[in-house]
Design a protein around this motif. Structure first.
Motif, PDB file in Angstrom:
ATOM      1  N   LEU A   1       8.546   3.324  -1.950  1.00  0.00           N
ATOM      2  CA  LEU A   1       7.465   2.899  -1.064  1.00  0.00           C
ATOM      3  C   LEU A   1       7.635   3.630   0.252  1.00  0.00           C
ATOM      4  O   LEU A   1       8.739   3.645   0.817  1.00  0.00           O
ATOM      5  CB  LEU A   1       7.521   1.384  -0.843  1.00  0.00           C
ATOM      6  N   THR A   2       6.565   4.245   0.729  1.00  0.00           N
ATOM      7  CA  THR A   2       6.582   4.856   2.061  1.00  0.00           C
ATOM      8  C   THR A   2       5.656   4.061   2.950  1.00  0.00           C
ATOM      9  O   THR A   2       4.467   3.891   2.633  1.00  0.00           O
ATOM     10  CB  THR A   2       6.137   6.330   2.011  1.00  0.00           C
ATOM     11  N   TRP A   3       6.194   3.564   4.059  1.00  0.00           N
ATOM     12  CA  TRP A   3       5.415   2.735   4.978  1.00  0.00           C
ATOM     13  C   TRP A   3       5.877   3.018   6.402  1.00  0.00           C
ATOM     14  O   TRP A   3       7.074   2.955   6.696  1.00  0.00           O
ATOM     15  CB  TRP A   3       5.601   1.250   4.641  1.00  0.00           C
ATOM     16  N   GLY A   4       4.933   3.383   7.259  1.00  0.00           N
ATOM     17  CA  GLY A   4       5.298   3.689   8.639  1.00  0.00           C
ATOM     18  C   GLY A   4       6.217   4.884   8.766  1.00  0.00           C
ATOM     19  O   GLY A   4       7.022   4.955   9.692  1.00  0.00           O
ATOM     20  N   ARG A   5       6.124   5.818   7.809  1.00  0.00           N
ATOM     21  CA  ARG A   5       6.964   7.016   7.742  1.00  0.00           C
ATOM     22  C   ARG A   5       8.440   6.678   7.509  1.00  0.00           C
ATOM     23  O   ARG A   5       9.321   7.483   7.796  1.00  0.00           O
ATOM     24  CB  ARG A   5       6.799   7.904   8.984  1.00  0.00           C
ATOM     25  N   ILE A   6       8.715   5.493   6.954  1.00  0.00           N
ATOM     26  CA  ILE A   6      10.049   5.172   6.456  1.00  0.00           C
ATOM     27  C   ILE A   6       9.967   5.159   4.937  1.00  0.00           C
ATOM     28  O   ILE A   6       9.109   4.504   4.350  1.00  0.00           O
ATOM     29  CB  ILE A   6      10.541   3.798   6.967  1.00  0.00           C
TER      30      ILE A   6
ATOM     31  N   ASN B   1      -0.292 -11.538   5.461  1.00  0.00           N
ATOM     32  CA  ASN B   1      -0.757 -10.648   6.520  1.00  0.00           C
ATOM     33  C   ASN B   1       0.084  -9.385   6.693  1.00  0.00           C
ATOM     34  O   ASN B   1      -0.120  -8.658   7.667  1.00  0.00           O
ATOM     35  CB  ASN B   1      -0.797 -11.394   7.853  1.00  0.00           C
ATOM     36  N   ARG B   2       1.005  -9.128   5.785  1.00  0.00           N
ATOM     37  CA  ARG B   2       1.838  -7.917   5.907  1.00  0.00           C
ATOM     38  C   ARG B   2       2.405  -7.570   4.538  1.00  0.00           C
ATOM     39  O   ARG B   2       2.587  -8.450   3.689  1.00  0.00           O
ATOM     40  CB  ARG B   2       2.965  -8.104   6.937  1.00  0.00           C
ATOM     41  N   PRO B   3       2.684  -6.298   4.306  1.00  0.00           N
ATOM     42  CA  PRO B   3       3.219  -5.902   2.998  1.00  0.00           C
ATOM     43  C   PRO B   3       4.606  -6.490   2.753  1.00  0.00           C
ATOM     44  O   PRO B   3       5.382  -6.705   3.696  1.00  0.00           O
ATOM     45  CB  PRO B   3       3.256  -4.375   3.066  1.00  0.00           C
ATOM     46  N   SER B   4       4.905  -6.748   1.473  1.00  0.00           N
ATOM     47  CA  SER B   4       6.171  -7.380   1.092  1.00  0.00           C
ATOM     48  C   SER B   4       6.759  -6.664  -0.113  1.00  0.00           C
ATOM     49  O   SER B   4       6.051  -6.335  -1.062  1.00  0.00           O
ATOM     50  CB  SER B   4       5.959  -8.848   0.727  1.00  0.00           C
ATOM     51  N   VAL B   5       8.057  -6.462  -0.067  1.00  0.00           N
ATOM     52  CA  VAL B   5       8.813  -6.028  -1.234  1.00  0.00           C
ATOM     53  C   VAL B   5       9.583  -7.242  -1.737  1.00  0.00           C
ATOM     54  O   VAL B   5      10.357  -7.838  -0.993  1.00  0.00           O
ATOM     55  CB  VAL B   5       9.785  -4.884  -0.898  1.00  0.00           C
ATOM     56  N   VAL B   6       9.336  -7.629  -2.988  1.00  0.00           N
ATOM     57  CA  VAL B   6      10.011  -8.767  -3.604  1.00  0.00           C
ATOM     58  C   VAL B   6      10.657  -8.282  -4.890  1.00  0.00           C
ATOM     59  O   VAL B   6       9.991  -7.653  -5.715  1.00  0.00           O
ATOM     60  CB  VAL B   6       9.028  -9.917  -3.910  1.00  0.00           C
ATOM     61  N   ILE B   7      11.954  -8.539  -5.047  1.00  0.00           N
ATOM     62  CA  ILE B   7      12.638  -8.165  -6.288  1.00  0.00           C
ATOM     63  C   ILE B   7      13.434  -9.373  -6.771  1.00  0.00           C
ATOM     64  O   ILE B   7      14.116 -10.034  -6.000  1.00  0.00           O
ATOM     65  CB  ILE B   7      13.544  -6.932  -6.104  1.00  0.00           C
TER      66      ILE B   7
ATOM     67  N   GLU C   1      -7.595   1.959  -5.918  1.00  0.00           N
ATOM     68  CA  GLU C   1      -7.222   3.327  -5.559  1.00  0.00           C
ATOM     69  C   GLU C   1      -8.122   3.857  -4.438  1.00  0.00           C
ATOM     70  O   GLU C   1      -9.101   3.224  -4.062  1.00  0.00           O
ATOM     71  CB  GLU C   1      -7.308   4.219  -6.790  1.00  0.00           C
ATOM     72  N   ASP C   2      -7.727   5.005  -3.889  1.00  0.00           N
ATOM     73  CA  ASP C   2      -8.433   5.616  -2.752  1.00  0.00           C
ATOM     74  C   ASP C   2      -8.532   4.643  -1.582  1.00  0.00           C
ATOM     75  O   ASP C   2      -9.570   4.538  -0.918  1.00  0.00           O
ATOM     76  CB  ASP C   2      -9.840   6.070  -3.179  1.00  0.00           C
ATOM     77  N   TRP C   3      -7.439   3.932  -1.334  1.00  0.00           N
ATOM     78  CA  TRP C   3      -7.424   2.949  -0.267  1.00  0.00           C
ATOM     79  C   TRP C   3      -7.308   3.639   1.085  1.00  0.00           C
ATOM     80  O   TRP C   3      -6.502   4.551   1.271  1.00  0.00           O
ATOM     81  CB  TRP C   3      -6.250   1.989  -0.450  1.00  0.00           C
TER      82      TRP C   3
ATOM     83  N   VAL D   1       0.874  -1.175   0.000  1.00  0.00           N
ATOM     84  CA  VAL D   1       0.000   0.000   0.000  1.00  0.00           C
ATOM     85  C   VAL D   1       0.907   1.219   0.000  1.00  0.00           C
ATOM     86  O   VAL D   1       1.800   1.350   0.847  1.00  0.00           O
ATOM     87  CB  VAL D   1      -0.930   0.024   1.228  1.00  0.00           C
ATOM     88  N   HIS D   2       0.683   2.100  -0.974  1.00  0.00           N
ATOM     89  CA  HIS D   2       1.518   3.299  -1.087  1.00  0.00           C
ATOM     90  C   HIS D   2       0.715   4.417  -1.710  1.00  0.00           C
ATOM     91  O   HIS D   2       0.060   4.220  -2.742  1.00  0.00           O
ATOM     92  CB  HIS D   2       2.759   3.012  -1.940  1.00  0.00           C
ATOM     93  N   ASP D   3       0.750   5.582  -1.072  1.00  0.00           N
ATOM     94  CA  ASP D   3       0.123   6.792  -1.624  1.00  0.00           C
ATOM     95  C   ASP D   3      -1.342   6.542  -1.991  1.00  0.00           C
ATOM     96  O   ASP D   3      -1.814   6.960  -3.054  1.00  0.00           O
ATOM     97  CB  ASP D   3       0.908   7.260  -2.850  1.00  0.00           C
TER      98      ASP D   3
END
Length: 625
Positions: free
Chosen positions: A270-275, A204-210, A109-111, A57-59
């Motif tokens: 990605l901004t999450w938890g103000r990081i 159950n939590r966001p993931s960054v996969v590359i 959108e508009d999440w 989830v971002h922006d």
């Protein structure tokens, strides 16, 4: 006698025929098992066809990928996304599953990211897969990231030890830095296995996969912007399939323009938890190693063990090609913009595949000594320097993996420790082992109390300045439940404390239980020697100042953003959200600077601010209305 001979002959023929039949059956079963080993599950009952999910989830935008098993030809291709509202499942999106990689992509959108949402993915009337889309933890004091790499096919089994420990540590974000799969020609089946191994934490939590080289079908990779070549991407269709499955849930790319041969890009933020997290692609734009004149180098005494491994290198400058790229201009532009933008961010980190150094001296089953490894991002050194110069402008930690060797390195460009810290996570399955075993330190400075034997300031095989803080070498003398520790396998946990602006990096082995985990999960864990490592946010631009600007005394805002611009060059020196209302900006040359304080229309800009010597006291009052 003749009858006996005939009888014996018949019996022998019968025995041989039976043995041949048994052999044929056995060979047939072996072949079938090789074609369809127990882990290779691609088709399941219709009520189990949803394997796992990934999301971010971002922006204000939710992006979620649902990975399905192969559907029969007559099956419906529609997949639905539902969330629970007042106890009832409500459909919020619908999409079609693809027919080759069997992924269903959702974008909403508009999440509303201020609250948790129970969700489920549905197919048909009987297949449901549920999880939790978490609220954005902006109010949490500490944001926790779990980092993984190297999920080798040397172990196809489940990962219960990892899953239970990670559940206990309850990270806010998961980061898989590459080599999620090692099956170079069958990504689909191996990706499903990855989902069965890690789906319980990704649901159950966001993931960054590359994806890294093994994910896209390469043993090593120098992407060259998609240009064909012996060391680049082999099959563009395969690469697109892999990136569609592994990266479609990431926020939209900074610049979605494809590279050569229609291969896409996914570098983004990605901004999450103000990081703030910058997600970059280490190898996609990296120059191929044929820019080196191998024959000329060999005549000068350079010895190659294989195309990417150098056994003898008389002078690191011999392989420093000034025009060779690492991240490429497009990603450097992205990093420049990202480090200057602190919207909704207190701290920053860069997520990528590999460290910007060559940290291994010994490698492989034969424990061969290595002078330099071109597969690392220590090469090309000029490209590495350009990347680090941009990253440090945002005081960003670098989190990565790939090397099968966990390390904490303070990177240096012009001097030791003048750039970002790098935390390279250990491999989940460390099938190919590497060791940090330098012959001597570059500068024999006193080590801090408790430092590891080979900590300190070094140059790597390419002449890059690295300060080794912690490393986890394999110790193959260990046995029994310590086998994972013997291999130096495990995962990393990074904690960003937004109140203190400290970052703590932990390195956990597998096969044991972290504090507070179920006692049935094995012996109690101890982190690898040298960890945890705690640094301050500002250590990620460790360059020593030659002067300062007047101390900013700020009223009207807490923790404002401060940007310093060198007026002689017109370049941003750095941008930082300070901690508090008083800040003394450091600078690295005497001269005149522009200082911008605050954000948006409330920002105050001061031009012609002159630097002062460290011993001189001066203040600048800033009022943010």
């Amino acid at each position: 006698m003749k009858r006996k001979r005939v009888f014996r002959t018949l019996v022998s023929l019968m025995v041989l025929t039976a043995l041949a039949a048994i052999l044929i059956v056995g060979v047939t079963r072996v072949r079938a098992r090789l074609r369809n080993p127990p882990w290779k599950v691609t088709q399941v009952p219709e009520d189990e066809v949803i394997c796992f999910t990934l999301y971010t989830v971002h922006d204000g935008i939710l992006k979620l990928t649902a990975q399905l098993y192969e559907l029969p030809p007559e099956a419906d291709r529609t997949v639905r996304l539902q969330i629970k509202r007042e106890g009832q499942w409500t459909q919020i999106a619908e999409t079609e599953v693809s027919g080759r990689d069997w992924v269903a992509l959702f974008r909403v959108e508009d999440w509303n990211a201020t609250r948790d949402h129970e969700y489920r993915v549905a197919h048909g009337d009987s297949a449901f897969y549920s999880g939790l889309i978490r609220r954005d933890p902006v109010d949490k004091e500490e944001i926790v990231v779990a980092a993984f790499t190297g999920n080798s096919n040397a172990d196809r089994g489940p990962r219960p030890d990892v899953i239970e420990n990670v559940e206990r540590q309850d990270p806010d974000l998961l980061f898989f830095s590459g080599d999620q799969v090692y099956d170079h020609h069958d990504h689909f089946a191996a990706w499903l296995l990855f989902g069965r191994q890690f789906g319980e934490i990704t649901r159950n939590r966001p993931s960054v996969v590359i994806p890294d080289d093994h994910d896209v079908g390469n043993r090593n990779l120098w992407g060259e912007g998609g240009e064909p070549g012996p060391w680049g991407y082999k099959d563009p269709d395969y690469v697109r399939m892999v990136e569609r499955a592994q990266t479609s849930h990431l926020p939209d790319p900074y610049d979605p323009t494809p590279i050569e041969r229609g291969i896409g890009v996914y570098y983004t933020s990605l901004t999450w938890g103000r990081i703030g997290f910058a997600i970059i692609e280490d190898r996609k734009f990296k120059s191929q190693i044929d820019v080196l004149d191998r024959q000329a180098l060999e005549r000068q005494g350079v010895a190659f063990a294989r195309p990417d491994h150098i056994e003898e290198l008389p002078d690191p400058r011999m392989v420093d090609v000034p025009t060779a790229t690492l991240l490429g201009d497009r990603q450097l532009t992205f990093l420049r913009d990202w480090t200057a933008d602190w919207s909704g961010q207190d701290m920053k980190a860069v997520l990528s595949q590999a460290p910007f150094a060559a940290p291994a001296h010994v490698h492989g089953p034969a424990r061969q000594r290595l002078a330099a490894d071109l597969d690392t991002n220590g090469w090309p050194p000029r490209g590495r320097e350009r990347a680090l110069r941009e990253m440090r402008k945002g005081f960003a930690l670098h989190i990565n993996g790939d090397q099968h060797l966990a390390t904490v390195i303070h990177q240096g460009v012009d001097d030791w420790g003048d750039a970002s810290f790098s935390f390279s996570a250990p491999s989940v399955v460390n099938h190919y082992r590497r060791w940090w075993k330098p012959l001597e330190r570059e500068r024999a400075l006193p080590l801090p109390e408790g430092a590891l034997e080979h900590a300190g300031e070094y140059t790597d095989g390419f002449g890059n300045k690295v300060t080794m803080v912690a490393y986890a070498n394999p110790d193959l003398s260990r046995r029994g439940y310590d086998r994972w520790r013997a291999q130096a396998a495990g995962y990393g946990v990074i904690r960003f404390n937004k109140r203190t602006r400290e970052i703590t990096m932990a390195c956990w082995p597998r096969g044991c239980r972290v504090p507070g985990a179920d006692a049935g999960a094995g012996p109690a864990c101890e982190q690898y020697p040298g960890w945890p490592v705690t640094i301050s946010q500002e250590d990620n631009y460790g360059r020593q100042p030659v002067a300062y600007l007047p101390t900013l005394e700020i009223s009207g805002a807490e923790d404002p953003v401060v940007q310093v611009v060198d007026e002689s060059r017109g370049e941003i020196v750095y941008t930082l959200r300070i901690n508090g209302t008083s800040y003394r900006p450091k600078v690295f040359e005497t001269g005149s600077y522009t200082v911008r304080v605050g954000e948006g229309e409330r920002a105050q800009v001061f031009r012609g601010v002159e630097s002062v010597a460290p011993e001189v006291s001066a203040t600048l009052s800033v009022v943010l209305d």
